[in-house]
Design a protein around this motif. Structure first.
Motif, PDB file in Angstrom:
ATOM      1  N   PHE A   1       0.830  -1.210   0.000  1.00 13.38           N
ATOM      2  CA  PHE A   1       0.000   0.000   0.000  1.00 13.38           C
ATOM      3  C   PHE A   1       0.863   1.258   0.000  1.00 13.38           C
ATOM      4  N   TYR A   2       2.025   1.190   0.665  1.00 13.63           N
ATOM      5  CA  TYR A   2       2.854   2.377   0.823  1.00 13.63           C
ATOM      6  C   TYR A   2       3.809   2.624  -0.339  1.00 13.63           C
ATOM      7  N   GLY A   3       3.934   1.668  -1.256  1.00  6.64           N
ATOM      8  CA  GLY A   3       4.828   1.863  -2.398  1.00  6.64           C
ATOM      9  C   GLY A   3       4.412   3.049  -3.263  1.00  6.64           C
ATOM     10  N   PRO A   4       3.163   3.059  -3.790  1.00  5.28           N
ATOM     11  CA  PRO A   4       2.729   4.202  -4.594  1.00  5.28           C
ATOM     12  C   PRO A   4       2.704   5.509  -3.804  1.00  5.28           C
ATOM     13  N   LEU A   5       2.383   5.425  -2.515  1.00  5.23           N
ATOM     14  CA  LEU A   5       2.349   6.629  -1.677  1.00  5.23           C
ATOM     15  C   LEU A   5       3.740   7.239  -1.568  1.00  5.23           C
ATOM     16  N   SER A   6       4.718   6.395  -1.262  1.00  3.24           N
ATOM     17  CA  SER A   6       6.095   6.861  -1.129  1.00  3.24           C
ATOM     18  C   SER A   6       6.621   7.419  -2.441  1.00  3.24           C
ATOM     19  N   ARG A   7       6.304   6.728  -3.538  1.00  3.31           N
ATOM     20  CA  ARG A   7       6.762   7.188  -4.854  1.00  3.31           C
ATOM     21  C   ARG A   7       6.179   8.566  -5.184  1.00  3.31           C
ATOM     22  N   ALA A   8       4.901   8.758  -4.849  1.00  7.44           N
ATOM     23  CA  ALA A   8       4.259  10.044  -5.134  1.00  7.44           C
ATOM     24  C   ALA A   8       4.894  11.171  -4.327  1.00  7.44           C
ATOM     25  N   VAL A   9       5.189  10.902  -3.054  1.00 15.64           N
ATOM     26  CA  VAL A   9       5.860  11.916  -2.224  1.00 15.64           C
ATOM     27  C   VAL A   9       7.231  12.245  -2.814  1.00 15.64           C
ATOM     28  N   GLU A  10       7.948  11.209  -3.241  1.00 12.42           N
ATOM     29  CA  GLU A  10       9.278  11.407  -3.815  1.00 12.42           C
ATOM     30  C   GLU A  10       9.227  12.243  -5.095  1.00 12.42           C
ATOM     31  N   GLU A  11       8.218  11.988  -5.930  1.00 15.62           N
ATOM     32  CA  GLU A  11       8.104  12.741  -7.179  1.00 15.62           C
ATOM     33  C   GLU A  11       7.845  14.221  -6.924  1.00 15.62           C
ATOM     34  N   VAL A  12       6.989  14.515  -5.942  1.00 13.21           N
ATOM     35  CA  VAL A  12       6.718  15.913  -5.599  1.00 13.21           C
ATOM     36  C   VAL A  12       7.979  16.556  -5.020  1.00 13.21           C
ATOM     37  N   ALA A  13       8.675  15.816  -4.147  1.00 12.68           N
ATOM     38  CA  ALA A  13       9.903  16.344  -3.558  1.00 12.68           C
ATOM     39  C   ALA A  13      10.933  16.641  -4.643  1.00 12.68           C
ATOM     40  N   ARG A  14      11.062  15.722  -5.586  1.00 10.98           N
ATOM     41  CA  ARG A  14      12.038  15.921  -6.662  1.00 10.98           C
ATOM     42  C   ARG A  14      11.695  17.149  -7.499  1.00 10.98           C
ATOM     43  N   ALA A  15      10.402  17.355  -7.755  1.00  9.30           N
ATOM     44  CA  ALA A  15       9.972  18.521  -8.532  1.00  9.30           C
ATOM     45  C   ALA A  15      10.324  19.821  -7.825  1.00  9.30           C
ATOM     46  N   HIS A  16      10.464  19.756  -6.497  1.00  6.71           N
ATOM     47  CA  HIS A  16      10.843  20.933  -5.716  1.00  6.71           C
ATOM     48  C   HIS A  16      12.334  20.938  -5.375  1.00  6.71           C
ATOM     49  N   GLY A  17      13.099  20.047  -6.009  1.00 11.10           N
ATOM     50  CA  GLY A  17      14.539  20.015  -5.782  1.00 11.10           C
ATOM     51  C   GLY A  17      14.938  19.491  -4.427  1.00 11.10           C
ATOM     52  N   ALA A  18      14.096  18.627  -3.844  1.00  9.84           N
ATOM     53  CA  ALA A  18      14.366  18.113  -2.492  1.00  9.84           C
ATOM     54  C   ALA A  18      14.589  16.607  -2.520  1.00  9.84           C
ATOM     55  N   LEU A  19      15.338  16.128  -1.538  1.00 10.67           N
ATOM     56  CA  LEU A  19      15.625  14.707  -1.361  1.00 10.67           C
ATOM     57  C   LEU A  19      14.654  14.130  -0.344  1.00 10.67           C
ATOM     58  N   LEU A  20      14.169  12.908  -0.575  1.00 16.51           N
ATOM     59  CA  LEU A  20      13.273  12.237   0.362  1.00 16.51           C
ATOM     60  C   LEU A  20      14.035  11.189   1.165  1.00 16.51           C
ATOM     61  N   ILE A  21      13.826  11.202   2.485  1.00 15.22           N
ATOM     62  CA  ILE A  21      14.420  10.209   3.384  1.00 15.22           C
ATOM     63  C   ILE A  21      13.280   9.414   4.015  1.00 15.22           C
ATOM     64  N   ASN A  22      13.266   8.090   3.803  1.00 17.26           N
ATOM     65  CA  ASN A  22      12.207   7.216   4.314  1.00 17.26           C
ATOM     66  C   ASN A  22      12.611   6.529   5.608  1.00 17.26           C
ATOM     67  N   GLY A  23      11.627   6.260   6.444  1.00 17.11           N
ATOM     68  CA  GLY A  23      11.835   5.444   7.627  1.00 17.11           C
ATOM     69  C   GLY A  23      10.556   4.709   7.967  1.00 17.11           C
ATOM     70  N   SER A  24      10.658   3.612   8.717  1.00 17.47           N
ATOM     71  CA  SER A  24       9.494   2.810   9.081  1.00 17.47           C
ATOM     72  C   SER A  24       9.343   2.758  10.593  1.00 17.47           C
ATOM     73  N   SER A  25       8.116   3.020  11.067  1.00 12.82           N
ATOM     74  CA  SER A  25       7.852   2.991  12.509  1.00 12.82           C
ATOM     75  C   SER A  25       7.532   1.592  13.008  1.00 12.82           C
ATOM     76  N   ALA A  26       7.226   0.662  12.099  1.00 10.85           N
ATOM     77  CA  ALA A  26       6.814  -0.698  12.465  1.00 10.85           C
ATOM     78  C   ALA A  26       5.624  -0.659  13.422  1.00 10.85           C
ATOM     79  N   GLU A  27       4.760   0.362  13.246  1.00 10.29           N
ATOM     80  CA  GLU A  27       3.548   0.534  14.058  1.00 10.29           C
ATOM     81  C   GLU A  27       3.877   0.703  15.543  1.00 10.29           C
ATOM     82  N   ASP A  28       5.061   1.233  15.842  1.00 12.38           N
ATOM     83  CA  ASP A  28       5.501   1.440  17.214  1.00 12.38           C
ATOM     84  C   ASP A  28       5.569   2.950  17.482  1.00 12.38           C
TER      85      ASP A  28
END
Length: 349
Positions: free
Chosen positions: A91-118
């Motif tokens: 479920f989070y693959g397309p979500l993450s990709r979309a955030v990354e595309e918007v960030a890239r359009a604004h010249g920004a780097l995306l850093i991902n992390g996982s909370s593991a529901e914690d």
């Protein structure tokens, strides 16, 4: 300079963790620091021969411009953080990709992390990203108290929550219509003759699980159906727990004739349980999943647009950074019922 010589130069000495600096480039090229700075930043005032020597030194040493220091002087790091529930969840693959595309359009780097529901890990990740001076955060919250982010937000860290609202703070949030989607999915089963409908969902403390359960209850109430407690099961979405819940609902003298699955992980396990049985049971799942259309019958789902969730959240984040947003808003995106066969099966009895 031959490539073998360059490679040897790069490996001379123990340089791990000790990256070449402009001072190293200046020494190798026999020029001043200002000259190296002009070449690196594309500024005028350097002769072609000097520029050639500087670029040869840069190539030989493997020098890279320190963009972190450069953007910090401008007050921005050109980076944003994204905290997900589980990086492995499709479920989070397309979500993450979309955030990354918007960030890239604004010249920004995306850093991902996982909370593991914690919740503790979520807070640890969020504050670690803030300590690294990210400009903003997109958070899929695991916890229900986000007051720890208030100092960061006051300091200018743009923050948008997605999929679930923030707890105990006022912040932008982008959601799917979980209540309406679940209500529509269960109403679809009722319209095909079902009255004993089971609900298997995630942990009740999770906003999406609670809203989907509320939608299930509302659809049943609208149809005048009294819900038996044994028809509902909320908890961890591991296959063992979901299998037990499904088997209990499908057993006894009055088993459920249909199941509404609260998310894609639950749906996949329920599909496996139903495949082992001769009696056909209707199924509608919340969230689409890969190969759902290729099963026999295809799985009817309430689909979210996870890419739209990510894109909307990221665009809102950059509008915060641009200063064009003031008051936090709650944005709710519609879901879509996709009929494929499993949700259209009539009751077996």
């Amino acid at each position: 300079m031959p490539e073998t010589t360059r490679r040897a130069d790069r490996l001379t000495g123990n340089r791990y963790g000790n990256r070449p600096t402009m001072k190293d480039v200046a020494a190798r090229a026999g020029v001043g620091l200002k000259t190296v700075s002009r070449v690196v930043n594309g500024e005028p005032g350097v002769t072609p021969d000097t520029e050639r020597r500087v670029r040869e030194a840069i190539d030989a040493l493997g020098f890279r411009r320190n963009d972190s220091a450069r953007v910090l002087r401008k007050g921005r790091t050109a980076s944003i953080g994204l905290i997900l529930e589980d990086l492995a969840d499709p479920f989070y693959g397309p979500l993450s990709r979309a955030v990354e595309e918007v960030a890239r359009a604004h010249g920004a780097l995306l850093i991902n992390g996982s909370s593991a529901e914690d919740p503790e890990r979520e807070q640890e990740l969020a504050l670690a990203l803030c300590a690294r001076r990210v400009d903003g955060l997109v958070v899929i919250p695991a916890g229900d108290d986000h007051r720890y982010l208030e100092p960061e937000m006051r300091a200018g860290v743009a923050t948008v929550f997605v999929d679930r609202p923030a707890g105990r703070i006022d912040a932008d949030v982008v959601l799917s219509d979980n209540y309406g989607g679940a209500r529509d999915g269960v109403a679809h089963l009722i319209a095909h003759g079902h009255r004993r409908i089971g609900f298997i969902g995630d942990m009740p403390r999770i906003h999406t699980a609670a809203e989907r359960l509320r939608g299930y209850r509302a659809a049943m109430e609208d149809a005048g159906i009294t819900v038996a407690e044994r028809w509902m099961s909320l908890g961890a979405t591991d296959p063992e727990r979901v299998r037990r819940a499904a088997e209990e609902m499908l057993a006894g003298p009055d088993p459920v004739t249909a199941v509404f699955a609260g998310n894609n992980r639950v749906t996949v396990t329920v599909v496996r349980v139903l495949a082992e049985r001769s009696r056909r049971v209707a199924l509608v799942g919340f969230d689409d999943f890969e190969l759902a259309d290729l099963l026999q019958p295809g799985v009817t789902v309430v689909a979210q647009d996870s890419a739209a969730l990510g894109r909307t959240a990221a665009e809102r984040l950059f509008r915060q950074l641009d200063g064009t947003l003031i008051a936090p808003e709650r944005i709710e995106l519609p879901t879509r019922l996709i009929t494929r066969g499993s949700g259209e099966l009539p009751p077996a009895d």
